[in-house]
Design a protein around this motif. Structure first.
Motif, PDB file in Angstrom:
ATOM      1  N   PRO A  75       0.836  -1.208   0.000  1.00 13.98           N
ATOM      2  CA  PRO A  75       0.000   0.000   0.000  1.00 13.98           C
ATOM      3  C   PRO A  75       0.868   1.254   0.000  1.00 13.98           C
ATOM      4  O   PRO A  75       1.875   1.307   0.710  1.00 13.98           O
ATOM      5  N   GLY A  76       0.470   2.255  -0.789  1.00 12.54           N
ATOM      6  CA  GLY A  76       1.226   3.507  -0.838  1.00 12.54           C
ATOM      7  C   GLY A  76       1.041   4.287   0.452  1.00 12.54           C
ATOM      8  O   GLY A  76      -0.018   4.220   1.089  1.00 12.54           O
ATOM      9  N   SER A  77       2.043   5.037   0.855  1.00 12.04           N
ATOM     10  CA  SER A  77       2.008   5.900   2.063  1.00 12.04           C
ATOM     11  C   SER A  77       1.520   5.139   3.294  1.00 12.04           C
ATOM     12  O   SER A  77       0.790   5.698   4.119  1.00 12.04           O
ATOM     13  N   GLU A  78       1.899   3.891   3.433  1.00 12.00           N
ATOM     14  CA  GLU A  78       1.282   3.051   4.473  1.00 12.00           C
ATOM     15  C   GLU A  78       1.495   3.584   5.883  1.00 12.00           C
ATOM     16  O   GLU A  78       0.608   3.490   6.730  1.00 12.00           O
ATOM     17  N   ILE A  79       2.672   4.169   6.156  1.00 20.14           N
ATOM     18  CA  ILE A  79       2.915   4.615   7.539  1.00 20.14           C
ATOM     19  C   ILE A  79       1.992   5.765   7.926  1.00 20.14           C
ATOM     20  O   ILE A  79       1.828   6.065   9.107  1.00 20.14           O
ATOM     21  N   TYR A  80       1.358   6.392   6.956  1.00 17.22           N
ATOM     22  CA  TYR A  80       0.370   7.444   7.257  1.00 17.22           C
ATOM     23  C   TYR A  80      -1.055   6.916   7.104  1.00 17.22           C
ATOM     24  O   TYR A  80      -1.979   7.680   6.843  1.00 17.22           O
ATOM     25  N   GLY A  81      -1.195   5.611   7.160  1.00 21.75           N
ATOM     26  CA  GLY A  81      -2.526   5.029   7.028  1.00 21.75           C
ATOM     27  C   GLY A  81      -2.904   4.815   5.573  1.00 21.75           C
ATOM     28  O   GLY A  81      -4.049   4.532   5.254  1.00 21.75           O
ATOM     29  N   GLY A  82      -1.934   4.984   4.667  1.00 21.94           N
ATOM     30  CA  GLY A  82      -2.191   4.739   3.250  1.00 21.94           C
ATOM     31  C   GLY A  82      -2.904   5.912   2.592  1.00 21.94           C
ATOM     32  O   GLY A  82      -3.230   6.907   3.237  1.00 21.94           O
ATOM     33  N   LEU A  83      -3.096   5.802   1.294  1.00 20.83           N
ATOM     34  CA  LEU A  83      -3.881   6.773   0.535  1.00 20.83           C
ATOM     35  C   LEU A  83      -4.764   5.896  -0.330  1.00 20.83           C
ATOM     36  O   LEU A  83      -4.242   5.036  -1.038  1.00 20.83           O
ATOM     37  N   SER A  84      -6.075   6.132  -0.287  1.00 19.78           N
ATOM     38  CA  SER A  84      -6.963   5.128  -0.851  1.00 19.78           C
ATOM     39  C   SER A  84      -6.556   4.709  -2.266  1.00 19.78           C
ATOM     40  O   SER A  84      -6.347   5.549  -3.140  1.00 19.78           O
ATOM     41  N   ASN A  85      -6.447   3.415  -2.436  1.00 23.91           N
ATOM     42  CA  ASN A  85      -6.130   2.812  -3.736  1.00 23.91           C
ATOM     43  C   ASN A  85      -4.837   3.321  -4.369  1.00 23.91           C
ATOM     44  O   ASN A  85      -4.742   3.440  -5.584  1.00 23.91           O
ATOM     45  N   SER A  86      -3.859   3.651  -3.544  1.00 20.77           N
ATOM     46  CA  SER A  86      -2.546   3.912  -4.145  1.00 20.77           C
ATOM     47  C   SER A  86      -1.622   2.780  -3.710  1.00 20.77           C
ATOM     48  O   SER A  86      -1.680   2.305  -2.569  1.00 20.77           O
ATOM     49  N   TRP A  87      -0.799   2.340  -4.632  1.00 17.95           N
ATOM     50  CA  TRP A  87       0.055   1.177  -4.400  1.00 17.95           C
ATOM     51  C   TRP A  87       1.476   1.485  -4.837  1.00 17.95           C
ATOM     52  O   TRP A  87       1.679   2.186  -5.834  1.00 17.95           O
ATOM     53  N   ASP A  88       2.434   0.967  -4.098  1.00 21.04           N
ATOM     54  CA  ASP A  88       3.849   1.147  -4.463  1.00 21.04           C
ATOM     55  C   ASP A  88       4.434  -0.201  -4.869  1.00 21.04           C
ATOM     56  O   ASP A  88       4.159  -1.218  -4.223  1.00 21.04           O
ATOM     57  N   TYR A  89       5.226  -0.185  -5.935  1.00 22.75           N
ATOM     58  CA  TYR A  89       5.915  -1.414  -6.351  1.00 22.75           C
ATOM     59  C   TYR A  89       7.196  -1.543  -5.537  1.00 22.75           C
ATOM     60  O   TYR A  89       7.989  -0.591  -5.460  1.00 22.75           O
ATOM     61  N   GLY A  90       7.396  -2.706  -4.928  1.00 28.24           N
ATOM     62  CA  GLY A  90       8.603  -2.963  -4.149  1.00 28.24           C
ATOM     63  C   GLY A  90       9.708  -3.523  -5.031  1.00 28.24           C
ATOM     64  O   GLY A  90       9.617  -3.514  -6.265  1.00 28.24           O
ATOM     65  N   SER A  91      10.751  -4.049  -4.388  1.00 26.82           N
ATOM     66  CA  SER A  91      11.958  -4.408  -5.147  1.00 26.82           C
ATOM     67  C   SER A  91      11.707  -5.530  -6.159  1.00 26.82           C
ATOM     68  O   SER A  91      12.326  -5.550  -7.214  1.00 26.82           O
ATOM     69  N   LEU A  92      10.818  -6.455  -5.872  1.00 27.91           N
ATOM     70  CA  LEU A  92      10.529  -7.501  -6.861  1.00 27.91           C
ATOM     71  C   LEU A  92       9.491  -7.014  -7.878  1.00 27.91           C
ATOM     72  O   LEU A  92       9.567  -7.329  -9.065  1.00 27.91           O
ATOM     73  N   GLY A  93       8.531  -6.229  -7.384  1.00 22.60           N
ATOM     74  CA  GLY A  93       7.474  -5.720  -8.271  1.00 22.60           C
ATOM     75  C   GLY A  93       8.039  -4.830  -9.362  1.00 22.60           C
ATOM     76  O   GLY A  93       7.621  -4.908 -10.523  1.00 22.60           O
TER      77      GLY A  93
END
Ligand code: GAP
Length: 431
Positions: free
Chosen positions: A16-34
Protein backbone atom coordinates in the motif's frame (compact mmCIF):
# COMPACT_ATOMS: atom_id res chain seq x y z
CA UNK A 1 -7.24 -11.89 -4.93
CA UNK A 2 -6.56 -11.95 -1.17
CA UNK A 3 -3.80 -14.52 -1.73
CA UNK A 4 -2.20 -12.45 -4.50
CA UNK A 5 -2.38 -9.25 -2.46
CA UNK A 6 -0.89 -11.01 0.58
CA UNK A 7 1.93 -12.57 -1.47
CA UNK A 8 2.71 -9.21 -3.06
CA UNK A 9 2.97 -7.56 0.35
CA UNK A 10 4.88 -10.41 2.02
CA UNK A 11 7.52 -10.73 -0.68
CA UNK A 12 7.88 -7.11 -1.71
CA UNK A 13 6.13 -7.04 -5.06
CA UNK A 14 3.52 -4.39 -4.24
CA UNK A 15 2.50 -2.69 -1.00
CA UNK A 16 0.00 0.00 0.00
CA UNK A 17 1.23 3.51 -0.84
CA UNK A 18 2.01 5.90 2.06
CA UNK A 19 1.28 3.05 4.47
CA UNK A 20 2.91 4.62 7.54
CA UNK A 21 0.37 7.44 7.26
CA UNK A 22 -2.53 5.03 7.03
CA UNK A 23 -2.19 4.74 3.25
CA UNK A 24 -3.88 6.77 0.54
CA UNK A 25 -6.96 5.13 -0.85
CA UNK A 26 -6.13 2.81 -3.74
CA UNK A 27 -2.55 3.91 -4.15
CA UNK A 28 0.05 1.18 -4.40
CA UNK A 29 3.85 1.15 -4.46
CA UNK A 30 5.92 -1.41 -6.35
CA UNK A 31 8.60 -2.96 -4.15
CA UNK A 32 11.96 -4.41 -5.15
CA UNK A 33 10.53 -7.50 -6.86
CA UNK A 34 7.47 -5.72 -8.27
CA UNK A 35 9.56 -3.08 -10.00
CA UNK A 36 11.65 -5.82 -11.67
CA UNK A 37 8.54 -7.63 -12.90
CA UNK A 38 6.98 -4.40 -14.12
CA UNK A 39 10.19 -3.27 -15.85
CA UNK A 40 10.59 -6.68 -17.49
CA UNK A 41 7.05 -6.40 -18.90
CA UNK A 42 7.69 -2.90 -20.21
CA UNK A 43 11.04 -3.96 -21.71
CA UNK A 44 9.49 -7.01 -23.41
CA UNK A 45 6.82 -4.74 -24.88
CA UNK A 46 9.33 -2.12 -26.06
CA UNK A 47 11.54 -4.77 -27.61
CA UNK A 48 8.69 -6.50 -29.38
CA UNK A 49 6.81 -3.47 -30.68
CA UNK A 50 9.54 -0.83 -31.09
CA UNK A 51 13.05 -2.27 -31.32
CA UNK A 52 12.21 -5.41 -33.28
CA UNK A 53 10.12 -3.56 -35.88
CA UNK A 54 11.05 -1.16 -38.65
CA UNK A 55 7.68 0.54 -38.75
CA UNK A 56 7.35 1.81 -35.16
CA UNK A 57 9.37 4.45 -33.31
CA UNK A 58 9.14 5.51 -29.67
CA UNK A 59 8.78 8.79 -27.81
CA UNK A 60 8.77 9.82 -24.16
CA UNK A 61 6.69 12.98 -23.81
CA UNK A 62 5.92 15.37 -20.94
CA UNK A 63 3.17 14.38 -18.52
CA UNK A 64 1.74 17.88 -18.43
CA UNK A 65 0.92 19.20 -21.87
CA UNK A 66 -0.50 22.50 -23.08
CA UNK A 67 -4.14 22.51 -21.85
CA UNK A 68 -5.28 23.26 -25.40
CA UNK A 69 -4.32 19.65 -26.21
CA UNK A 70 -7.16 18.42 -24.01
CA UNK A 71 -9.65 20.83 -25.50
CA UNK A 72 -8.80 19.72 -29.03
CA UNK A 73 -8.81 16.02 -28.09
CA UNK A 74 -12.31 16.34 -26.62
CA UNK A 75 -11.24 15.33 -23.12
CA UNK A 76 -12.28 18.62 -21.47
CA UNK A 77 -15.80 18.21 -22.85
CA UNK A 78 -16.22 14.45 -22.94
CA UNK A 79 -13.89 12.61 -20.57
CA UNK A 80 -16.44 12.25 -17.82
CA UNK A 81 -18.37 9.66 -15.86
CA UNK A 82 -21.85 9.97 -14.33
CA UNK A 83 -21.56 10.37 -10.56
CA UNK A 84 -24.24 9.80 -7.87
CA UNK A 85 -24.08 10.34 -4.11
CA UNK A 86 -25.83 8.30 -1.43
CA UNK A 87 -27.95 10.73 0.60
CA UNK A 88 -27.52 8.60 3.72
CA UNK A 89 -23.74 7.91 3.93
CA UNK A 90 -22.59 10.51 1.35
CA UNK A 91 -20.42 7.99 -0.48
CA UNK A 92 -20.01 8.71 -4.18
CA UNK A 93 -20.19 6.14 -6.98
CA UNK A 94 -20.19 5.87 -10.71
CA UNK A 95 -23.88 5.67 -11.59
CA UNK A 96 -23.33 2.66 -13.86
CA UNK A 97 -21.75 0.72 -10.95
CA UNK A 98 -24.94 0.82 -8.84
CA UNK A 99 -26.97 -2.40 -8.87
CA UNK A 100 -30.70 -2.44 -7.98
CA UNK A 101 -30.47 1.05 -6.49
CA UNK A 102 -28.57 -0.25 -3.44
CA UNK A 103 -25.71 1.75 -1.92
CA UNK A 104 -22.57 -0.47 -1.99
CA UNK A 105 -21.35 1.25 1.19
CA UNK A 106 -24.32 1.44 3.61
CA UNK A 107 -26.90 -0.77 1.84
CA UNK A 108 -29.59 1.95 1.74
CA UNK A 109 -32.00 1.52 -1.20
CA UNK A 110 -32.99 4.24 -3.67
CA UNK A 111 -31.35 7.04 -1.75
CA UNK A 112 -29.17 8.48 -4.49
CA UNK A 113 -28.93 12.04 -5.75
CA UNK A 114 -29.48 12.64 -9.48
CA UNK A 115 -26.58 11.97 -11.85
CA UNK A 116 -23.91 14.64 -12.24
CA UNK A 117 -21.22 14.44 -14.87
CA UNK A 118 -17.72 14.37 -13.36
CA UNK A 119 -14.59 15.08 -15.44
CA UNK A 120 -11.88 12.52 -14.71
CA UNK A 121 -8.87 14.68 -15.52
CA UNK A 122 -6.55 15.66 -12.67
CA UNK A 123 -6.19 19.42 -12.57
CA UNK A 124 -3.17 21.35 -11.42
CA UNK A 125 -1.79 24.87 -11.78
CA UNK A 126 1.34 25.92 -13.61
CA UNK A 127 3.36 28.51 -11.68
CA UNK A 128 2.81 30.06 -8.28
CA UNK A 129 -0.73 31.44 -8.71
CA UNK A 130 -3.77 29.22 -8.60
CA UNK A 131 -5.78 31.02 -11.26
CA UNK A 132 -7.98 29.39 -13.85
CA UNK A 133 -5.78 30.84 -16.60
CA UNK A 134 -2.95 28.69 -15.19
CA UNK A 135 -4.96 25.47 -15.11
CA UNK A 136 -3.24 22.42 -16.57
CA UNK A 137 -3.98 18.70 -16.52
CA UNK A 138 -1.98 15.57 -15.84
CA UNK A 139 -2.42 13.53 -19.00
CA UNK A 140 -5.32 11.03 -18.79
CA UNK A 141 -3.79 8.95 -21.62
CA UNK A 142 -0.33 8.81 -23.19
CA UNK A 143 -1.90 8.78 -26.67
CA UNK A 144 -2.24 12.52 -27.26
CA UNK A 145 1.52 13.10 -27.33
CA UNK A 146 1.75 10.78 -30.34
CA UNK A 147 -0.64 13.09 -32.22
CA UNK A 148 0.85 16.34 -30.95
CA UNK A 149 4.40 15.15 -31.81
CA UNK A 150 3.31 13.56 -35.10
CA UNK A 151 4.96 16.18 -37.34
CA UNK A 152 8.23 16.20 -35.39
CA UNK A 153 8.45 12.41 -35.45
CA UNK A 154 7.60 12.31 -39.15
CA UNK A 155 10.22 14.93 -40.04
CA UNK A 156 12.98 13.36 -37.96
CA UNK A 157 12.34 9.65 -38.50
CA UNK A 158 11.36 9.95 -42.18
CA UNK A 159 8.99 7.01 -41.82
CA UNK A 160 6.56 6.20 -44.57
CA UNK A 161 2.96 5.15 -43.96
CA UNK A 162 1.96 2.84 -42.47
CA UNK A 163 3.99 3.51 -39.35
CA UNK A 164 3.42 3.80 -35.64
CA UNK A 165 4.50 5.91 -32.67
CA UNK A 166 4.79 4.17 -29.30
CA UNK A 167 5.04 5.41 -25.75
CA UNK A 168 5.14 3.94 -22.26
CA UNK A 169 4.34 6.18 -19.34
CA UNK A 170 2.12 7.36 -16.53
CA UNK A 171 -1.45 8.48 -16.96
CA UNK A 172 -3.76 9.98 -14.33
CA UNK A 173 -7.51 9.73 -13.88
CA UNK A 174 -9.55 10.94 -10.96
CA UNK A 175 -11.53 7.69 -10.97
CA UNK A 176 -14.74 7.81 -8.92
CA UNK A 177 -14.49 4.16 -7.93
CA UNK A 178 -10.93 2.86 -8.06
CA UNK A 179 -10.32 -0.58 -6.59
CA UNK A 180 -9.48 -4.25 -6.97
CA UNK A 181 -5.84 -3.78 -6.02
CA UNK A 182 -3.83 -2.37 -8.96
CA UNK A 183 -6.67 -2.99 -11.43
CA UNK A 184 -8.15 0.51 -11.26
CA UNK A 185 -6.07 3.25 -9.70
CA UNK A 186 -5.87 7.01 -10.13
CA UNK A 187 -2.26 6.89 -11.23
CA UNK A 188 -1.22 4.12 -13.60
CA UNK A 189 0.95 3.35 -16.57
CA UNK A 190 0.02 2.72 -20.17
CA UNK A 191 1.84 1.28 -23.18
CA UNK A 192 0.24 2.71 -26.30
CA UNK A 193 0.78 2.74 -30.05
CA UNK A 194 -0.81 5.04 -32.59
CA UNK A 195 -0.50 3.20 -35.91
CA UNK A 196 -1.01 5.61 -38.84
CA UNK A 197 -2.09 4.59 -42.32
CA UNK A 198 -3.45 6.27 -45.49
CA UNK A 199 -7.03 7.49 -45.71
CA UNK A 200 -9.11 4.31 -46.10
CA UNK A 201 -11.20 4.05 -49.24
CA UNK A 202 -13.54 1.51 -47.68
CA UNK A 203 -14.07 -0.39 -44.41
CA UNK A 204 -11.80 -3.24 -45.35
CA UNK A 205 -8.87 -0.78 -45.68
CA UNK A 206 -8.94 0.07 -41.96
CA UNK A 207 -10.26 -3.33 -40.85
CA UNK A 208 -7.08 -4.88 -42.25
CA UNK A 209 -4.93 -2.95 -39.73
CA UNK A 210 -7.47 -3.50 -36.97
CA UNK A 211 -7.26 -7.23 -37.58
CA UNK A 212 -3.44 -7.23 -37.63
CA UNK A 213 -3.36 -5.49 -34.24
CA UNK A 214 -6.05 -7.74 -32.81
CA UNK A 215 -3.78 -10.71 -33.50
CA UNK A 216 -0.69 -8.92 -32.18
CA UNK A 217 -2.46 -8.17 -28.91
CA UNK A 218 -3.56 -11.76 -28.40
CA UNK A 219 -0.07 -12.98 -29.23
CA UNK A 220 1.42 -10.55 -26.68
CA UNK A 221 -0.85 -11.95 -23.95
CA UNK A 222 0.02 -15.54 -24.78
CA UNK A 223 3.63 -15.42 -25.96
CA UNK A 224 5.08 -12.53 -23.96
CA UNK A 225 3.06 -12.55 -20.74
CA UNK A 226 2.64 -16.32 -20.85
CA UNK A 227 -1.05 -15.92 -19.96
CA UNK A 228 -3.38 -18.61 -21.35
CA UNK A 229 -6.06 -17.31 -23.70
CA UNK A 230 -8.82 -19.49 -22.17
CA UNK A 231 -9.76 -16.66 -19.83
CA UNK A 232 -9.41 -13.88 -22.41
CA UNK A 233 -12.49 -12.57 -24.22
CA UNK A 234 -13.00 -10.04 -26.95
CA UNK A 235 -15.82 -7.64 -26.25
CA UNK A 236 -17.04 -5.59 -29.19
CA UNK A 237 -18.15 -2.22 -27.80
CA UNK A 238 -21.62 -1.17 -28.94
CA UNK A 239 -21.85 1.97 -31.06
CA UNK A 240 -23.71 3.87 -28.30
CA UNK A 241 -20.94 3.05 -25.79
CA UNK A 242 -17.96 4.04 -27.94
CA UNK A 243 -15.52 6.70 -26.69
CA UNK A 244 -15.98 10.07 -28.38
CA UNK A 245 -13.04 9.44 -30.75
CA UNK A 246 -13.71 5.84 -31.75
CA UNK A 247 -15.45 4.28 -34.73
CA UNK A 248 -14.80 0.74 -33.50
CA UNK A 249 -13.39 -0.61 -30.21
CA UNK A 250 -12.71 -4.08 -28.92
CA UNK A 251 -11.96 -4.56 -25.24
CA UNK A 252 -9.82 -7.57 -24.41
CA UNK A 253 -11.30 -8.82 -21.17
CA UNK A 254 -9.96 -11.31 -18.67
CA UNK A 255 -11.72 -13.44 -16.08
CA UNK A 256 -10.19 -11.77 -13.03
CA UNK A 257 -11.04 -13.25 -9.61
CA UNK A 258 -13.39 -10.26 -9.11
CA UNK A 259 -15.17 -10.82 -12.45
CA UNK A 260 -14.64 -10.38 -16.17
CA UNK A 261 -13.08 -6.97 -16.76
CA UNK A 262 -11.13 -4.97 -19.31
CA UNK A 263 -7.49 -5.81 -19.71
CA UNK A 264 -6.59 -3.94 -22.91
CA UNK A 265 -8.31 -2.01 -25.71
CA UNK A 266 -8.08 -1.68 -29.47
CA UNK A 267 -9.70 1.29 -31.20
CA UNK A 268 -10.04 2.78 -34.65
CA UNK A 269 -9.69 6.50 -33.91
CA UNK A 270 -10.10 7.50 -37.58
CA UNK A 271 -8.39 10.88 -38.25
CA UNK A 272 -10.27 12.44 -35.32
CA UNK A 273 -7.24 13.46 -33.26
CA UNK A 274 -4.88 14.74 -35.96
CA UNK A 275 -7.71 16.61 -37.66
CA UNK A 276 -8.75 18.33 -34.43
CA UNK A 277 -5.16 19.20 -33.50
CA UNK A 278 -4.60 20.63 -36.96
CA UNK A 279 -7.70 22.77 -36.65
CA UNK A 280 -6.94 23.85 -33.10
CA UNK A 281 -3.20 24.55 -33.49
CA UNK A 282 -3.33 26.00 -36.97
CA UNK A 283 -0.37 23.80 -37.93
CA UNK A 284 -0.25 21.55 -40.97
CA UNK A 285 -0.37 17.97 -39.66
CA UNK A 286 -0.80 16.34 -43.04
CA UNK A 287 1.35 13.60 -44.48
CA UNK A 288 2.77 14.14 -47.94
CA UNK A 289 3.03 10.96 -49.96
CA UNK A 290 6.60 10.94 -51.37
CA UNK A 291 5.51 9.18 -54.57
CA UNK A 292 2.38 11.14 -55.47
CA UNK A 293 2.95 14.38 -53.49
CA UNK A 294 -0.62 14.02 -52.33
CA UNK A 295 -1.27 15.50 -48.84
CA UNK A 296 -3.75 14.04 -46.39
CA UNK A 297 -4.38 13.42 -42.70
CA UNK A 298 -3.62 9.79 -41.86
CA UNK A 299 -6.06 7.58 -40.00
CA UNK A 300 -5.02 5.63 -36.95
CA UNK A 301 -5.52 2.32 -35.14
CA UNK A 302 -4.73 2.43 -31.45
CA UNK A 303 -3.80 -0.69 -29.51
CA UNK A 304 -3.51 0.19 -25.81
CA UNK A 305 -2.18 -1.82 -22.89
CA UNK A 306 -2.33 -1.01 -19.16
CA UNK A 307 1.02 -1.80 -17.54
CA UNK A 308 -0.43 -2.41 -14.08
CA UNK A 309 -3.17 -4.64 -15.47
CA UNK A 310 -0.42 -6.55 -17.31
CA UNK A 311 1.38 -7.05 -13.99
CA UNK A 312 -1.86 -8.13 -12.31
CA UNK A 313 -2.91 -10.61 -15.00
CA UNK A 314 0.62 -12.06 -15.11
CA UNK A 315 0.66 -12.59 -11.34
CA UNK A 316 -2.84 -14.08 -11.28
CA UNK A 317 -2.16 -16.44 -14.16
CA UNK A 318 1.23 -17.54 -12.81
CA UNK A 319 -0.06 -18.18 -9.28
CA UNK A 320 -0.30 -21.85 -8.35
CA UNK A 321 -0.16 -23.93 -5.18
CA UNK A 322 1.33 -27.37 -4.61
CA UNK A 323 1.23 -29.16 -1.27
CA UNK A 324 0.21 -25.89 0.37
CA UNK A 325 3.18 -24.02 -1.11
CA UNK A 326 3.01 -21.19 -3.62
CA UNK A 327 4.73 -21.52 -7.00
CA UNK A 328 4.71 -18.44 -9.17
CA UNK A 329 5.10 -19.84 -12.67
CA UNK A 330 6.32 -16.66 -14.34
CA UNK A 331 7.95 -16.82 -17.75
CA UNK A 332 11.72 -16.73 -17.11
CA UNK A 333 11.93 -13.56 -19.22
CA UNK A 334 9.57 -11.78 -16.81
CA UNK A 335 10.72 -13.25 -13.49
CA UNK A 336 12.41 -10.72 -11.15
CA UNK A 337 15.31 -13.11 -10.54
CA UNK A 338 16.45 -15.43 -13.31
CA UNK A 339 18.26 -17.73 -10.90
CA UNK A 340 19.26 -18.09 -7.26
CA UNK A 341 22.68 -19.33 -6.17
CA UNK A 342 23.00 -21.44 -3.00
CA UNK A 343 26.06 -22.82 -1.26
CA UNK A 344 24.83 -26.16 0.13
CA UNK A 345 26.06 -25.23 3.61
CA UNK A 346 26.56 -21.71 4.89
CA UNK A 347 29.43 -22.56 7.23
CA UNK A 348 31.82 -24.06 4.67
CA UNK A 349 34.11 -21.34 3.29
CA UNK A 350 35.22 -23.54 0.36
CA UNK A 351 31.57 -23.81 -0.85
CA UNK A 352 30.87 -20.14 -0.22
CA UNK A 353 33.93 -19.15 -2.25
CA UNK A 354 32.85 -21.08 -5.37
CA UNK A 355 29.17 -20.11 -5.02
CA UNK A 356 30.05 -16.46 -4.53
CA UNK A 357 32.13 -16.44 -7.70
CA UNK A 358 29.28 -17.99 -9.71
CA UNK A 359 26.85 -15.46 -8.21
CA UNK A 360 29.04 -12.45 -9.04
CA UNK A 361 29.83 -13.72 -12.56
CA UNK A 362 26.18 -14.36 -13.45
CA UNK A 363 25.13 -11.05 -11.94
CA UNK A 364 26.97 -9.27 -14.77
CA UNK A 365 24.28 -10.51 -17.16
CA UNK A 366 21.22 -11.49 -15.14
CA UNK A 367 19.29 -10.59 -11.98
CA UNK A 368 20.53 -13.26 -9.56
CA UNK A 369 19.49 -13.96 -5.97
CA UNK A 370 21.77 -15.23 -3.21
CA UNK A 371 20.50 -17.38 -0.37
CA UNK A 372 22.50 -19.26 2.25
CA UNK A 373 19.87 -19.45 5.01
CA UNK A 374 18.13 -22.59 6.21
CA UNK A 375 17.91 -25.92 4.42
CA UNK A 376 17.81 -26.28 0.67
CA UNK A 377 14.10 -27.25 0.66
CA UNK A 378 13.18 -23.98 2.35
CA UNK A 379 15.35 -22.03 -0.05
CA UNK A 380 13.64 -23.70 -3.04
CA UNK A 381 10.23 -22.87 -1.58
CA UNK A 382 11.22 -19.27 -0.98
CA UNK A 383 12.38 -18.85 -4.60
CA UNK A 384 9.33 -20.70 -6.01
CA UNK A 385 7.11 -18.17 -4.27
CA UNK A 386 8.69 -15.26 -6.13
CA UNK A 387 8.92 -17.08 -9.46
CA UNK A 388 12.69 -17.65 -9.71
CA UNK A 389 12.89 -20.22 -12.53
CA UNK A 390 16.27 -21.80 -11.64
CA UNK A 391 18.11 -22.58 -8.42
CA UNK A 392 21.82 -23.35 -8.60
CA UNK A 393 23.36 -25.31 -5.73
CA UNK A 394 27.08 -25.61 -5.11
CA UNK A 395 27.89 -28.82 -3.18
CA UNK A 396 31.06 -30.71 -2.24
CA UNK A 397 31.08 -32.56 -5.54
CA UNK A 398 31.19 -29.17 -7.31
CA UNK A 399 34.65 -28.64 -5.86
CA UNK A 400 35.78 -31.81 -7.64
CA UNK A 401 33.90 -31.87 -10.95
CA UNK A 402 33.30 -28.10 -11.47
CA UNK A 403 29.60 -28.77 -11.96
CA UNK A 404 26.53 -27.53 -10.07
CA UNK A 405 22.96 -28.77 -9.57
CA UNK A 406 20.39 -26.69 -11.43
CA UNK A 407 16.83 -27.22 -10.31
CA UNK A 408 13.90 -26.20 -12.52
CA UNK A 409 11.05 -24.40 -10.70
CA UNK A 410 8.13 -25.92 -12.63
CA UNK A 411 9.23 -29.54 -13.06
CA UNK A 412 11.39 -29.66 -9.88
CA UNK A 413 13.83 -31.68 -12.05
CA UNK A 414 17.51 -31.36 -11.25
CA UNK A 415 20.44 -31.61 -13.64
CA UNK A 416 24.19 -31.21 -13.34
CA UNK A 417 25.60 -28.36 -15.44
CA UNK A 418 29.22 -27.31 -15.92
CA UNK A 419 29.95 -24.06 -14.12
CA UNK A 420 31.61 -22.77 -17.28
CA UNK A 421 28.34 -23.32 -19.24
CA UNK A 422 25.93 -21.71 -16.76
CA UNK A 423 25.74 -18.35 -18.50
CA UNK A 424 24.84 -19.90 -21.86
CA UNK A 425 22.41 -22.31 -20.19
CA UNK A 426 20.50 -19.49 -18.49
CA UNK A 427 20.62 -17.29 -21.59
CA UNK A 428 19.03 -20.01 -23.71
CA UNK A 429 16.35 -20.80 -21.15
CA UNK A 430 15.39 -17.16 -20.71
CA UNK A 431 15.15 -16.53 -24.43
N1 GAP B 1 -5.74 5.94 -25.29
C1 GAP B 1 -6.88 5.13 -25.10
C2 GAP B 1 -7.15 4.83 -23.69
O1 GAP B 1 -6.57 5.44 -22.81
P1 GAP B 1 -8.60 3.34 -22.11
O2 GAP B 1 -9.40 2.11 -22.40
O3 GAP B 1 -9.28 4.43 -21.38
O4 GAP B 1 -8.06 3.84 -23.53
C3 GAP B 1 -6.35 2.03 -21.93
O5 GAP B 1 -7.28 2.91 -21.34
C4 GAP B 1 -5.88 0.98 -20.94
O6 GAP B 1 -5.32 1.62 -19.79
C5 GAP B 1 -6.99 0.09 -20.39
O7 GAP B 1 -7.29 -0.97 -21.27
C6 GAP B 1 -6.36 -0.39 -19.09
O8 GAP B 1 -5.47 -1.46 -19.33
C7 GAP B 1 -5.56 0.83 -18.64
N2 GAP B 1 -6.31 1.63 -17.65
C8 GAP B 1 -7.29 2.53 -17.91
N3 GAP B 1 -7.73 3.10 -16.77
C9 GAP B 1 -7.02 2.57 -15.76
C10 GAP B 1 -6.99 2.75 -14.34
N4 GAP B 1 -7.77 3.63 -13.73
N5 GAP B 1 -6.12 2.00 -13.60
C11 GAP B 1 -5.28 1.11 -14.21
N6 GAP B 1 -5.26 0.91 -15.54
C12 GAP B 1 -6.11 1.62 -16.32
Amino acid sequence: MDKIVALCKRRGFIFPGSEIYGGLSNSWDYGSLGVELKNNIKQAWWKRFVQNRDDIVGIDAALIMNPKVWEASGHVANFQDPLVECKKCHSRFRADNIKDGICPNCGEKDSFTGEQMFNLMFKTFIGPTEESSNTAYFRPETAQAMFVDFKNVLDTSRKRLPFGIAQVGKAFRNEITPGNFIFRTREFEQMEIEYFFPTPQNDSDWNRYFELWRKEMLSWIKDDLGVGLEKVYEHEIEASELAHYSKRTIDFEYDFPFGRSELYGLAYRTDFDLRNHEKSSGQNLKYRDPDTNEEFIPHVIEPTWGVDRSVLVTLIDAYSEKDGKVILKLKPKLAPYKAAVFPLLANKPELIKVARKIYLDLKQDFMIAWDDRGNIGKRYASQDEIGTPFCITVDFQSLEDKMVTVRDRDSAKQERIKISELREYLGDKIK
